[in-house]
Scaffold this active site. Structure first.
Site, PDB file in Angstrom:
ATOM      1  N   GLU A 105      86.532  61.582  15.306  1.00 40.25           N
ATOM      2  CA  GLU A 105      87.643  60.931  14.596  1.00 40.25           C
ATOM      3  C   GLU A 105      87.937  61.587  13.249  1.00 40.25           C
ATOM      4  O   GLU A 105      87.680  61.002  12.192  1.00 40.25           O
ATOM      5  CB  GLU A 105      87.326  59.452  14.379  1.00 40.25           C
ATOM      6  CG  GLU A 105      87.189  58.672  15.660  1.00 40.25           C
ATOM      7  CD  GLU A 105      86.940  57.181  15.431  1.00 40.25           C
ATOM      8  OE1 GLU A 105      86.742  56.769  14.288  1.00 40.25           O
ATOM      9  OE2 GLU A 105      86.932  56.439  16.432  1.00 40.25           O
TER      10      GLU A 105
ATOM     11  N   GLU B 196      84.373  57.338  23.295  1.00 43.64           N
ATOM     12  CA  GLU B 196      83.955  56.091  22.644  1.00 43.64           C
ATOM     13  C   GLU B 196      84.962  55.017  23.023  1.00 43.64           C
ATOM     14  O   GLU B 196      86.173  55.253  22.990  1.00 43.64           O
ATOM     15  CB  GLU B 196      83.921  56.307  21.126  1.00 43.64           C
ATOM     16  CG  GLU B 196      83.402  55.117  20.354  1.00 43.64           C
ATOM     17  CD  GLU B 196      83.310  55.407  18.853  1.00 43.64           C
ATOM     18  OE1 GLU B 196      82.922  56.527  18.459  1.00 43.64           O
ATOM     19  OE2 GLU B 196      83.643  54.489  18.089  1.00 43.64           O
TER      20      GLU B 196
HETATM   21  C1  GAL Z   1      84.748  54.161  15.594  1.00 44.61           C
HETATM   22  C2  GAL Z   1      83.732  55.090  14.993  1.00 44.61           C
HETATM   23  C3  GAL Z   1      82.337  54.522  15.106  1.00 44.61           C
HETATM   24  C4  GAL Z   1      82.305  53.083  14.705  1.00 44.61           C
HETATM   25  C5  GAL Z   1      83.250  52.327  15.583  1.00 44.61           C
HETATM   26  C6  GAL Z   1      83.246  50.853  15.356  1.00 44.61           C
HETATM   27  O1  GAL Z   1      85.999  54.403  15.076  1.00 44.61           O
HETATM   28  O2  GAL Z   1      83.763  56.325  15.643  1.00 44.61           O
HETATM   29  O3  GAL Z   1      81.463  55.258  14.306  1.00 44.61           O
HETATM   30  O4  GAL Z   1      82.672  52.990  13.382  1.00 44.61           O
HETATM   31  O5  GAL Z   1      84.551  52.814  15.341  1.00 44.61           O
HETATM   32  O6  GAL Z   1      84.180  50.250  16.204  1.00 44.61           O
END
Ligand code: GAL
Length: 974
Positions: free
Chosen positions: A464, A539
């Site tokens: 990100e 993710e």
């Molecule tokens: C994402 C990030 C993670 C964590 C997650 C929580 O954007 O990559 O590290 O912060 O959100 O939802």
């Protein structure tokens, strides 16, 4: 009909892989006994039963290394460097070996505490509202570590290297008073060649590390300190470089396999060396399949290399279900003898990402059922011992998880050893998105270290990054991808994008596999626009649950476990999986997260200090999401778990939502023998009912093909009457490193787990030590060390380390007011500790002396050397006599020193080893001793107490044939 208990046992047997269905029975006196009991119904104690085996040691042993984990001196907080004044001090402090302040070799660390590694001081810090929410409200700050190191005189001439597994976060490392490394990340290893500066015998070496953990690299809990192993490598003068073997098996187009091996070699000798490498491939049964050799020429002080290729006609393949590992042993040979050796475990497998059909392992499609995970655990922070990692990974295996993304950074090498062994696919992620040399070094280190591993299947260059949809981001990834491929051309490069993928120039155009963080609603659009680009979720999900809680209470920071509380940017677990599972072109999922972690307590802030995203809580206790994903991800064994518990006093007649988490075809639900209903199973949504509460027995029966295949029961329990301890294993290794988590719960009079018990428990241990405690409550501010913990929704965890004192027992007991106490005794097996560096204590060594020109008459002890005169007197080191300049038999030797506390307060003794010449010793202008003879002898003199810097002056006369001077070391002993 299948017996419900039997079904439960089958399930456990499958997931534990231990072939045991033995539980721990609680005898009347509260003593936990290993007894063959009927396995409890699933859900009774939501943890695996006790196992018999020892954890496999995660690390592939390297005989050239010694563990350097024991007996570090530690100081919490920074120690500013002294303000240097005066020309002499300024001049000297700028020289090699002359580090000042706490970095000085002779710094007095006698009042520092002594710690063993792995060590995370942040996990011992209090929770403070004014501290950073992302880091879990713990102040990290600065810390110093010091370690004295004794090297055997026999090590002279060998290549010597310090290896730091990971230091959170920035670090400066000194060896013998010289800076030998600056490190700019808390996630990479640091290798330091100390060969040229090393000292031997009683001339001890000093390792000093200043840790800046104020610096952050993330928005999660990062810990602080030397939180991974430290090693000392001692190798022959001609040696195999660290991470110097590249051996990544390849399958040719005709289906045959080979292992191309490249060895990077070193030579600290003064002349080039002729050598060869001998590489053996050893099969899983220990049989050597083949041994090949290749010549190597090792230039002096420059890297050498040797390459060869091992043909392997038909290897057994590595896969997630059968992670078959071969051993590749590389020996560096000189004169027919091995002088260095390195062993790797390698696996034969193919990887392929297809834009239409997703990921293929060994030519078979495999949906990635992954979890993202940070690297901390309850009780220990980021200092997670290897055996606890082994346990954590087995919990993920139990879940049916087949892939791990270690977010958002490199993980310890020992963890990857376990991933290779247990059969996980690993997305290996680089921490810092930066193409400048320091940071490209971090990326290249990561690839070099892990490019032989069967588990590692993708390199992720970032997570990100706001520049992902810009030409600059694209250019950066292009460069990073080229750097990765120069070292490893067999694995795809990816990047975890959460935006910008439709920008005219963006990072998706520079990677092999596009990773999407969240963005579920863009899967189809992106695939339609880029039909030839492989895509995976990198993710997803980010859904909140408090383990064991079934009603959301935002005021109390509690999130219900019904999978109805996604983050705004995320989805429920069920929706997240459905979006991936239904699209063959999406290679798989990486659920955020497998385990809860300290910090980032979204959706709350203070007093919440830990995350709510985990499929398991901070202790690895399963939340509802564990049973949900397991039922979605595992096909072969029938699974059925009923949620929630059935203790709802005061709610009689009110509807309680009941869910069955199952992979069977249909489920019938009964309450106290009466039918509630029967539902066909949709594995994406899972069956649920609104059941009017009545205490008693809620039972689900699962069917496949009309036949009962699984059963699950939850029962209303009585009040807790006793504690229970369930260790993970019945035996532990007495190697000083083995740890295991023990589950603590309360049971009712019939021995049933009471899921609502929240009570304070006190622990005691003999034959071992408690290294941490937890209960999975993200709101808890209890200390994670000590001997007390509250049960949270029925559970707590105590992490016990076995003592190192040979065979015996480790006995953990637990007590709580009004309950019968519990004791668990496990065997401690005599297990040799890994070879490690012995502790050493640094006595003050007076090493640096100035020596006057020769004089014909006895000089005055008050003779002055101007502070700015760097040239009239010689610089000499104790142990190395230099003939004085000029003629005459007399010379003056002088040193300045600040004694350690004992000597300052009570006085001490100054010891001159092998002092040559006759004369006098003066301390601060007073004669302290006389040496009447010329011969080399050891001389001792009382060192008077007193503060500050002291001056020692020797007046020495030679016999006219040999030079006088400091033939040996000089110590000040307290
Ligand atoms: C994402 C990030 C993670 C964590 C997650 C929580 O954007 O990559 O590290 O912060 O959100 O939802």
């Amino acid at each position: 009909m299948t017996d419900a208990h039997e079904t439960g046992r089958l399930n456990r047997r499958h997931f534990l892989g231990s072939g045991t269905a033995i539980g721990v029975a609680l005898a009347a006196d509260g003593v936990a006994q290993a007894a063959p009991v009927r396995a409890p119904a699933i859900g009774a104690l939501p943890m695996p039963a006790t196992r018999d085996d020892l954890p496999l040691r995660a690390t592939v042993e390297d005989p050239s290394r010694l563990l350097l984990d024991r007996s570090w001196r530690f100081h919490i907080g920074d120690i500013p460097m002294p303000e240097i004044r005066g020309h002499g001090w300024s001049y000297n402090s700028a020289k090699a070996g002359q580090a000042q302040g706490a970095a000085a070799m002779q710094y007095d660390d006698s009042d520092w505490s002594e710690v063993d590694l792995p060590h995370d001081w942040a996990s011992t810090m209090p929770f403070e509202e004014s501290a950073n929410v992302s880091q879990g409200y713990r102040r990290r700050g600065f810390g110093w570590y010091r370690r004295a190191l004794r090297l055997d005189p026999a090590d002279r001439g060998r290549y010597l290297e310090l290896q730091f597994g990971g230091i959170a976060t920035n670090a400066t490392i000194w060896f013998n008073g010289s800076i030998v490394a600056h490190n700019w990340s808390g996630y990479n290893s640091v290798y330091v060649d100390i060969t040229d500066l090393a000292r031997f015998g009683d001339d001890l070496n000093s390792i000093v590390v200043r840790v800046d953990a104020q610096t952050m690299e993330g928005w999660w809990y990062e810990g602080a300190g030397l939180y991974r192993h430290v090693w000392l490598a001692k190798r022959d003068a001609t040696y195999i470089a660290t991470d110097g073997i590249h051996a990544d098996p390849r399958r040719a187009a005709d289906g045959t396999w080979s292992v191309p091996v490249t060895a990077t070699l070193g030579n600290i000798g003064k002349i080039p060396a002729e050598a060869s490498i001998e590489v053996s491939l050893i099969d899983p049964d220990g049989r050597t399949i083949t041994t090949q050799t290749a010549a190597a020429r090792l230039p002096s002080l420059k890297p050498g290399s040797a390459t060869l290729t091992i043909p392997v006609p038909a290897p057994l393949l590595w896969s997630i279900d059968a992670p078959t590992l071969y051993t590749l042993r590389t020996r560096l040979m000189r004169g027919g003898k091995p002088v260095d050796e390195r062993t790797l475990r390698i696996g034969f497998r193919t990887l392929r990402f297809d834009a239409a059909t997703g990921f293929h392992l060994n030519d078979r499609p495999l949906k990635i059922k992954g979890t993202c995970n940070h690297q901390d655990h309850a009780g220990v922070g980021v200092a997670v011992p290897d055996a606890l990692w082994d346990w954590r990974l087995r919990r993920l295996k139990d879940l049916g998880c087949n892939a791990i993304r270690f977010a958002h950074s490199a993980i310890a090498t020992e963890v990857l050893d376990a991933c290779d062994r247990l059969g996980f696919l690993v997305m290996s992620e680089n921490r810092n998105f930066n193409t400048s040399p320091d940071y490209m070094d971090q990326l290249e280190w990561l690839v070099r270290r892990d490019r032989n591993r069967p588990s590692v299947f993708m390199w992720s260059v970032f997570n990100e990054e706001p520049m992902q949809g810009t030409p600059a981001g694209y250019e950066m990834v292009r460069r990073m991808s080229v750097a990765v491929k120069a070292l490893d051309d067999s694995r795809p490069v990816t990047a975890a994008m959460n935006s910008g993928m439709f920008a005219p120039v963006n990072v998706s155009q520079a990677v092999d596999v596009v990773g999407f963080n969240y963005q579920r609603d863009q899967y189809d659009r992106f695939h339609a626009a880029n039909p030839t680009l492989p895509l995976t979720s990198s993710e997803d999900t980010s859904s909140f649950m408090t383990r064991g809680a079934w009603e959301t209470d935002r005021a109390a920071h509690v999130m219900a476990s019904y999978d109805e509380e996604p983050a705004d940017w995320g989805s429920t677990h069920r929706e997240g999986w459905k979006s991936v599972a239904e699209r063959p072109f999406v290679a798989g999922t990486f659920v955020w997260t497998g385990f809860d972690y300290h910090g980032e307590p979204t959706p709350f802030e203070w007093p919440s200090a830990g995350s709510y995203f985990g499929i398991m809580d901070l202790c690895g206790f399963p939340k509802m999401a564990f049973y949900l994903h397991r039922a979605q991800w595992v096909d072969d064994v029938p699974l059925l778990d009923l949620m929630p518990h059935w203790n709802w006093p005061g709610r009689e007649g009110q509807a309680i939502k009941v869910m069955a988490l199952t992979n069977v075809e249909s489920v019938r639900l009964m309450l106290n023998g009466g039918l509630i209903g029967e539902q066909k199973v949709d594995r994406y949504t899972m069956p649920s009912w609104q059941v009017p509460y009545a205490p008693g027995r809620l039972e689900a029966i699962g069917y496949r093909g009309g036949r009962e295949v699984a059963r699950s029961v939850v029962e209303t329990t009585g009040a807790p009457v006793a504690l229970r301890i369930t260790p993970d294993r019945r035996a532990m290794a007495a190697d000083g490193e083995d740890v295991q988590p023990c589950t603590i719960d309360a049971v009712d009079a019939r021995g049933r787990h009471v899921p609502t018990a929240n009570l304070d428990v006190t622990f005691a241990v003999s034959g071992g030590a408690i290294i941490g405690l937890g209960n999975g409550d993200p709101v808890s501010h209890e200390a994670e060390q000590g001997n007390r913990r509250r049960l949270f929704n029925g559970l707590a965890q105590v992490i016990v380390r076995a003592g190192g004192g040979g065979a015996g027992t480790v006995k953990l007991s637990a007590s709580a007011a009004g309950l019968r106490p519990a004791t668990s005794t496990v065997r401690r097996l005599a297990t040799p500790a890994r070879p490690s560096v012995a502790p050493a204590r640094m006595t003050l060594t007076v090493q640096d002396w100035r020596q006057s020109p020769a004089a014909t008459a006895k000089p005055s002890p008050d003779i002055v050397l101007a502070d700015n005169d760097m040239n009239s007197w010689l610089y000499v080191r104790a142990g190395e006599i230099q003939p004085p300049q000029g003629s005459g038999r007399w010379t003056v030797l002088r040193a300045k020193l600040t004694p350690h506390r004992g000597t300052r307060e009570r006085g001490g003794t100054i010891v001159f080893k092998d002092l040559v010449g006759r004369g006098e010793i003066w301390i601060d202008g007073k004669r302290a001793a006389t040496k009447p003879d010329f011969a080399a002898t050891t001389l001792r003199a009382a060192f008077p107490p007193g503060p500050g810097e002291r001056i020692v002056t020797l007046l020495l006369e030679s016999d006219g044939t040999v030079a006088s001077g400091l033939g040996g070391l000089v110590f000040v002993e307290d």
